[in-house]
Scaffold this active site. Structure first.
Site, PDB file in Angstrom:
ATOM      1  N   TRP A  19       0.847  -1.196   0.000  1.00  0.00           N
ATOM      2  CA  TRP A  19       0.000   0.000   0.000  1.00  0.00           C
ATOM      3  C   TRP A  19       0.875   1.236   0.000  1.00  0.00           C
ATOM      4  O   TRP A  19       1.639   1.470   0.932  1.00  0.00           O
ATOM      5  CB  TRP A  19      -0.877  -0.029   1.251  1.00  0.00           C
ATOM      6  CG  TRP A  19      -1.955   0.994   1.255  1.00  0.00           C
ATOM      7  CD1 TRP A  19      -2.518   1.616   0.178  1.00  0.00           C
ATOM      8  CD2 TRP A  19      -2.620   1.515   2.396  1.00  0.00           C
ATOM      9  NE1 TRP A  19      -3.496   2.488   0.589  1.00  0.00           N
ATOM     10  CE2 TRP A  19      -3.583   2.434   1.955  1.00  0.00           C
ATOM     11  CE3 TRP A  19      -2.511   1.283   3.758  1.00  0.00           C
ATOM     12  CZ2 TRP A  19      -4.411   3.126   2.819  1.00  0.00           C
ATOM     13  CZ3 TRP A  19      -3.339   1.967   4.613  1.00  0.00           C
ATOM     14  CH2 TRP A  19      -4.280   2.874   4.145  1.00  0.00           C
ATOM     15  N   SER A  55       7.663   4.685   5.509  1.00  0.00           N
ATOM     16  CA  SER A  55       7.491   5.932   4.760  1.00  0.00           C
ATOM     17  C   SER A  55       6.121   6.009   4.097  1.00  0.00           C
ATOM     18  O   SER A  55       5.808   7.002   3.445  1.00  0.00           O
ATOM     19  CB  SER A  55       8.575   6.050   3.682  1.00  0.00           C
ATOM     20  OG  SER A  55       8.474   4.999   2.746  1.00  0.00           O
ATOM     21  N   TYR A  56       5.297   4.980   4.253  1.00  0.00           N
ATOM     22  CA  TYR A  56       3.953   4.989   3.678  1.00  0.00           C
ATOM     23  C   TYR A  56       2.988   5.615   4.681  1.00  0.00           C
ATOM     24  O   TYR A  56       2.811   5.098   5.787  1.00  0.00           O
ATOM     25  CB  TYR A  56       3.466   3.566   3.373  1.00  0.00           C
ATOM     26  CG  TYR A  56       4.276   2.822   2.338  1.00  0.00           C
ATOM     27  CD1 TYR A  56       5.194   3.482   1.523  1.00  0.00           C
ATOM     28  CD2 TYR A  56       4.125   1.456   2.176  1.00  0.00           C
ATOM     29  CE1 TYR A  56       5.927   2.795   0.585  1.00  0.00           C
ATOM     30  CE2 TYR A  56       4.858   0.755   1.226  1.00  0.00           C
ATOM     31  CZ  TYR A  56       5.757   1.426   0.436  1.00  0.00           C
ATOM     32  OH  TYR A  56       6.486   0.746  -0.496  1.00  0.00           O
ATOM     33  N   GLY A  57       2.372   6.713   4.283  1.00  0.00           N
ATOM     34  CA  GLY A  57       1.431   7.378   5.181  1.00  0.00           C
ATOM     35  C   GLY A  57       2.124   8.239   6.202  1.00  0.00           C
ATOM     36  O   GLY A  57       1.847   8.181   7.397  1.00  0.00           O
TER      37      GLY A  57
END
Length: 326
Positions: A19, A55-57
């Site tokens: 994601w 690092s996602y979100g």
């Protein structure tokens, strides 16, 4: 420190969940519910490896990808519950300069997940732009394993030369490298055909995880040269690539017709037949079901050869990740 836990990746991970930031910024509560349904369907169907990153979100969403994945894992009850494996990647941010910063990052990820990280991965190598930074980060990745903060260690975007160097570095500490993530699919064959990563990984006992196996959706058959196209940079990229990938799309269609499979299912099965674990994204139950349709069967050698030939005829391929090393 003697390890008491061993991490073994699932033998086949097609349908695993990756994601990225684009979806994060579209976040709303209804999306959370849909994603939980996706998670439940995948695990219940035997797909238990889920990939994310710290690092996602980021920013105002405060690591929401890891937060949601941890929530989904805790709340899931059913088949394969004990086999859920959550992998996260720690970014080589310019302000992460010490081995302690990597350990701290892993602890923060575990806090967001609400559980120990199963597979901790270096998100990318800094060798292409700041080679002096990488040593401390790799040492920190090893510390995470030795301190029992993660069950296994993996890398991402490493080529064979750098991989061998890191493998030797970790071998001196008796730390096994479980996996290597690279951009790989019918439109991104570079890591295997040109760098020869598969042979090196097989020799070292490292499993290849293939990200972007559907080339941002180009291999799903949803887009044509006439459009409509996605907005922004993705749309610009599609306009450049679609005219040249006809051989691959036609081959996927032909094989799909013969097998009663979609283009995406054939493309994912090709990745599996190449000995990799593809991690296509899925933000709806419908997409997850389609991904799952790539499991339980295998392309014949002749079909694989035809797809290989079609991929070789493509004159414009996906842009490679700028962090990919040699």
């Amino acid at each position: 420190m003697e390890k008491t836990e061993k991490l073994h990746l699932p033998p086949m991970g097609c349908g695993t969940w990756a994601w990225g930031n684009r979806l994060i910024w579209e976040y709303n509560e209804s999306m959370d519910n849909e994603l939980q349904a996706v998670f439940n369907l995948c695990v219940n169907s035997g797909v238990t490896l889920f990939d994310t990153g710290d690092s996602y979100g980021t920013g105002r969403l405060k690591g929401r990808s890891e937060i949601l994945l941890g929530k989904f894992a805790r709340e899931y009850v059913g088949a394969n519950q004990e086999n859920i494996c959550i992998a996260t990647k720690l970014a080589a941010y310019p302000w992460r300069l010490t081995r302690g910063s990597m350990v701290a990052a892993c602890k923060s990820s575990a806090k967001r997940l609400g559980k120990k990280v199963d597979l901790v991965q270096m998100h990318w190598s800094t060798a292409n732009y700041a080679p002096w930074q990488e040593g401390a980060l790799l040492d920190g990745l090893g510390d995470i394993y030795e301190q029992g903060l993660a069950k296994g260690v993996g890398l991402s975007n490493y080529g064979p030369k750098r991989l061998k160097e890191v493998y030797k570095r970790f071998s001196e500490r008796n730390i096994p490298i479980i996996s290597l993530q690279v951009q790989y699919g019918l439109l991104s064959t570079y890591p295997i055909t040109e760098l020869g990563l598969k042979e090196v990984c097989d020799e070292l006992g490292i499993k290849i995880i293939a990200y972007s196996p559907l080339a941002l959706g180009l291999l799903t058959g949803k887009y044509s040269e006439k459009g409509p196209f996605p907005k922004g940079i993705r749309g610009f990229l599609f306009r450049q690539l679609l005219p040249g990938i006809t051989p691959v799309l036609e081959c996927l269609k032909e094989i799909g017709r013969n097998r009663d499979k979609t283009l995406a299912q054939v493309a994912l099965n090709w990745c599996i037949c190449k000995g990799t674990i593809p991690i296509p994204g899925a933000k709806t139950v419908e997409q997850a079901r389609e991904n799952l349709g790539a499991l339980g069967w295998r392309l014949e050698e002749g079909e694989i050869a035809e797809l290989d030939k079609a991929a070789a005829r493509v004159n414009k391929k996906m842009v490679q990740n700028i962090f990919q090393t040699r």
